[in-house]
Design an enzyme around this catalytic site. Sequence first.
Site, mmCIF file in Angstrom:
data_model
loop_
_atom_site.group_PDB
_atom_site.id
_atom_site.type_symbol
_atom_site.label_atom_id
_atom_site.label_comp_id
_atom_site.label_asym_id
_atom_site.label_seq_id
_atom_site.Cartn_x
_atom_site.Cartn_y
_atom_site.Cartn_z
ATOM 1 N N GLU A 72 34.337 52.076 37.552
ATOM 2 C CA GLU A 72 33.438 51.424 38.503
ATOM 3 C C GLU A 72 33.874 51.814 39.912
ATOM 4 O OE1 GLU A 72 32.546 47.537 35.702
ATOM 5 O OE2 GLU A 72 34.362 47.587 36.932
ATOM 6 N N ASP A 100 22.292 42.335 30.794
ATOM 7 C CA ASP A 100 23.440 41.558 31.244
ATOM 8 C C ASP A 100 23.157 40.077 31.021
ATOM 9 O OD1 ASP A 100 24.612 43.931 32.170
ATOM 10 O OD2 ASP A 100 23.553 43.787 34.073
#
Length: 247
Positions: free
Chosen positions: A8, A128
């Site tokens: 990330e 998500d």
Amino acid sequence: MIIYPTMEIQNGRCVTLEKGRLDEPMIWHVDPVETAKGFAASGAEWMHLTDFNAIEGDDSNDELIQDIIRGAGIPVQLGGGMRSREQVEYWIDKGAGRVVIGTLAARDPQLVQELAKHHPDQIVLSVDVFQGQVMTDGWRQSGAFTPEAYLEAFEGAPFAGIIITDIDSDVSDTEAQMGLISHLASLVKQPVIASGLVRNADDISRLKYISNISGVQVGRALFRKTISVEDALAVARPEPEPVAEFQ
């Protein structure tokens, strides 16, 4: 089962987040391109990359991401800020192996289904989940969908995969987390990639035996060194079939 070492990026640096809090990143002082090369050298066949700046509409990491795509030595599954057809196709043209779409799918599901048809094996849906709801806009906005209804809306779409992230996964109830991913994976025919669930090799062992889990993203655990890429790959390999001795 495919292991996706996960990186990330925020402001050009490798970071990890707790429950998606973009304003409180843990910064890892490593070179992103060299880290990506390390994933490949360890035997990974894919890697996953998320651009947190792109979620905010900031393209400052573009050059770095292109360097990672060119230098990693393995295909890159790229997510973050894919809010338009142009953005998705831009990154496909730049060499991303797959592009991950989240918020855009909630806003324009028809467009995302069209993209999946036009780019076979390159579009991944991201789902998500937080407290029983699908979240959008970088985990900040509830989409007012249950994950079950959301997945049903995309039934039959030719996605390369569906990433299911349990944002609640920082809690200690491992069985509840595994129950959620098992339940949702059972509802779809597309391959499911589990995200946010791996802290150590035991978690991979559990996921390995859940039907329709085709892959697992492993990020924070790699940077914290609670598991290595090599160990993750070893655990994910299928067990050899027992062979009866010839009499």
